[in-house]
Design an enzyme around this catalytic site. Structure first.
Site, PDB file in Angstrom:
ATOM      1  N   TYR A 143      46.046  42.759  34.434  1.00  0.00           N
ATOM      2  CA  TYR A 143      46.110  42.947  35.884  1.00  0.00           C
ATOM      3  C   TYR A 143      47.551  43.086  36.374  1.00  0.00           C
ATOM      4  CZ  TYR A 143      41.225  42.172  37.274  1.00  0.00           C
ATOM      5  OH  TYR A 143      39.887  42.291  37.494  1.00  0.00           O
ATOM      6  N   LYS A 194      39.903  38.637  22.032  1.00  0.00           N
ATOM      7  CA  LYS A 194      39.606  39.627  20.996  1.00  0.00           C
ATOM      8  C   LYS A 194      40.710  39.530  19.951  1.00  0.00           C
ATOM      9  CE  LYS A 194      37.222  43.046  21.035  1.00  0.00           C
ATOM     10  NZ  LYS A 194      36.057  43.359  20.127  1.00  0.00           N
ATOM     11  N   ASP A 227      33.347  40.025  23.225  1.00  0.00           N
ATOM     12  CA  ASP A 227      32.134  40.855  23.191  1.00  0.00           C
ATOM     13  C   ASP A 227      30.941  40.056  22.674  1.00  0.00           C
ATOM     14  OD1 ASP A 227      33.331  40.755  20.670  1.00  0.00           O
ATOM     15  OD2 ASP A 227      32.741  42.797  20.107  1.00  0.00           O
ATOM     16  N   ASP A 251      36.962  38.336  34.467  1.00  0.00           N
ATOM     17  CA  ASP A 251      36.393  39.113  35.569  1.00  0.00           C
ATOM     18  C   ASP A 251      35.008  39.609  35.184  1.00  0.00           C
ATOM     19  OD1 ASP A 251      36.369  40.566  38.022  1.00  0.00           O
ATOM     20  OD2 ASP A 251      36.854  42.384  36.895  1.00  0.00           O
ATOM     21  N   ASP A 255      30.992  37.992  36.259  1.00  0.00           N
ATOM     22  CA  ASP A 255      29.942  38.776  36.923  1.00  0.00           C
ATOM     23  C   ASP A 255      28.639  38.662  36.131  1.00  0.00           C
ATOM     24  OD1 ASP A 255      31.655  39.705  38.924  1.00  0.00           O
ATOM     25  OD2 ASP A 255      30.880  41.755  38.812  1.00  0.00           O
TER      26      ASP A 255
HETATM   27  C1  IPM Z   1      37.088  39.404  41.527  1.00  0.00           C
HETATM   28  C2  IPM Z   1      37.200  40.826  42.041  1.00  0.00           C
HETATM   29  C3  IPM Z   1      38.679  41.192  42.063  1.00  0.00           C
HETATM   30  C4  IPM Z   1      39.186  41.212  40.650  1.00  0.00           C
HETATM   31  C5  IPM Z   1      39.030  42.489  42.805  1.00  0.00           C
HETATM   32  C6  IPM Z   1      38.474  42.524  44.203  1.00  0.00           C
HETATM   33  C7  IPM Z   1      40.510  42.709  42.832  1.00  0.00           C
HETATM   34  O1  IPM Z   1      36.445  41.685  41.271  1.00  0.00           O
HETATM   35  O2  IPM Z   1      37.654  38.505  42.162  1.00  0.00           O
HETATM   36  O3  IPM Z   1      36.399  39.188  40.545  1.00  0.00           O
HETATM   37  O4  IPM Z   1      39.045  42.219  39.925  1.00  0.00           O
HETATM   38  O5  IPM Z   1      39.744  40.202  40.233  1.00  0.00           O
HETATM   39 MN    MN Z   2      35.256  40.691  39.723  1.00  0.00          MN
END
Ligand code: IPM
Ligand code: MN
Length: 373
Positions: A143, A194, A227, A251, A255
């Site tokens: 990032y 990884k 993975d 990240d 999710d």
């Molecule tokens: C998160 C989001 C952010 C990220 C974006 C909005 C920059 O997806 O907080 O998970 O990628 O970190």
């Molecule tokens: Mn995210």
């Protein structure tokens, strides 16, 4: 109400302002019923800031965030700003906050509420009772690594590049947070990288192992390739307690973990810096969902992730564990009573279910708080 708790609210874009409004109701309730007040400032972030100031976070807002005891963040982004210059994208506002506040440890709990076991796309026996904590490194890795950018290379081709980069201290400090947290939970840490293909992965595994040996050998540590972990999270998520991983893997995996619980609309997060001499940590609290432009402004968004983010703030920034428990209990009970925003209805049962919008969900939570005390 005057207090010595300084809170900066940054509702942002999309559903951010709507779900934040429901948290305001709870803040008012806490002031009235529990004498928990805040000195609140509010500012713009993301597309909203871009429209007004030409940047996704003004220097004034950045300064206010550095001075606040805690920042409560909504969400940023939306199609309106898709064509904005990369350096001014709404997301850059959030990334600037994370970087300049040095919020290196991002705590992303994924807990399955009993009432929502059916809302998960996985079989109930796989997810019932699930309670895991992902610790995502938040201020380094791909990032932020330099060099990054795009150019036309020697062959005349357009080429873009990002750099995955970690220092040993960056790895150690986030792993330390994971070990400390595990001690208060089931005492298990899984570190994911990884190491089979990346130098940063090799260093990550080495440093996690060294730190474990030096200071945390009472905690059970294991390692997995990211993975393989993505696969195991779907196969047997209850094997895990605390997971620590880098910025990008964290990240993605968070999710994935959120969907184990049934919806992205449920999960809060806390982003913490290092403690200063007085033990105070800079901190920002945000739902892990985004700005959901498709439902923004329609009163449909689920305010629970934002509400639980406020709950994490009470716990981690203000040591108000009892009040945080109250917020969590109220959410749990409202779900048990059958209240569901649209995101929670997919694949779920329908008997005894009350379909509600953002405000009704917020009101139900406040009403439940009243009943609980
Ligand atoms: C998160 C989001 C952010 C990220 C974006 C909005 C920059 O997806 O907080 O998970 O990628 O970190
Ligand atoms: Mn995210």
């Amino acid at each position: 109400m005057a207090s010595n708790r300084n809170l900066l609210m940054l509702p942002g874009d999309g559903i951010g302002p709507e779900v934040m409004n429901e948290v305001r109701k709870i803040i008012a309730w806490m002031g009235k019923k529990r004498a928990v007040g805040f000195d609140i400032k509010e500012d713009l972030v993301g597309g909203a800031a871009l429209d007004k100031h030409g940047v996704p976070l003004s220097d004034d807002a950045m300064k206010a965030a550095l001075e606040a005891d805690a920042v409560l963040f909504g969400s940023v982004g939306g199609p309106k700003w898709d064509t904005a210059d990369f350096s001014k994208k709404p997301e850059r506002g959030l990334l600037r906050l994370r970087k300049e506040m040095d919020l290196f440890a991002n705590l992303r709990p994924a807990k399955v509420f009993d009432a929502l076991v059916d809302a998960s796309s996985l079989k109930p026996e796989i997810v019932k009772g699930l309670d895991l904590m992902i610790i995502r490194e938040l201020t380094s890795g791909v990032y932020f690594g330099e060099p990054r950018g795009r150019h036309t290379n020697a062959r005349g081709e357009v080429e873009a590049f990002d750099t995955q980069r970690y220092t040993a201290p960056e790895i150690r400090r986030v792993c330390a947070v994971a070990f400390e947290l595990a001690r208060k939970r089931k005492n298990k840490v899984l570190s994911a990288e990884k190491a089979n293909v990346m130098y940063t992965g090799v260093l990550w595994r080495e440093e996690a192992t060294k730190l474990h040996k030096e200071s945390y050998s009472d905690v059970a540590l294991s390692h997995m390739y990211a993975d393989a972990l993505a696969m195991q999270l779907l196969r047997s998520p209850k094997d895990f307690d605390v997971i620590v991983t880098d910025n990008l893997f964290g990240d993605i995996l968070s999710d994935e973990a959120s969907m184990l619980t049934g919806s992205l609309g449920l999960l809060p997060s806390a982003s913490l810096g290092a403690p200063d001499a007085t033990g105070r940590r800079k901190a920002l609290y945000e739902p892990i969902h985004g700005s959901a432009p498709d439902i923004a402004g329609k009163g449909l968004a689920n305010p629970i992730a934002q509400t639980l983010s406020y709950g994490m703030m009470l716990r981690y920034s203000f040591d108000l564990g009892n009040e945080a428990d109250l917020v969590e209990k109220a959410v749990e009970n409202v779900l048990a009573a059958g209240y569901r925003t649209g995101d929670l209805l997919v694949g779920g049962k329908t008997d005894g279910i009350k379909k509600v919008g953002t405000q009704e969900m917020g009101d139900a939570i406040v009403k439940e708080l009243d009943r609980l005390v």
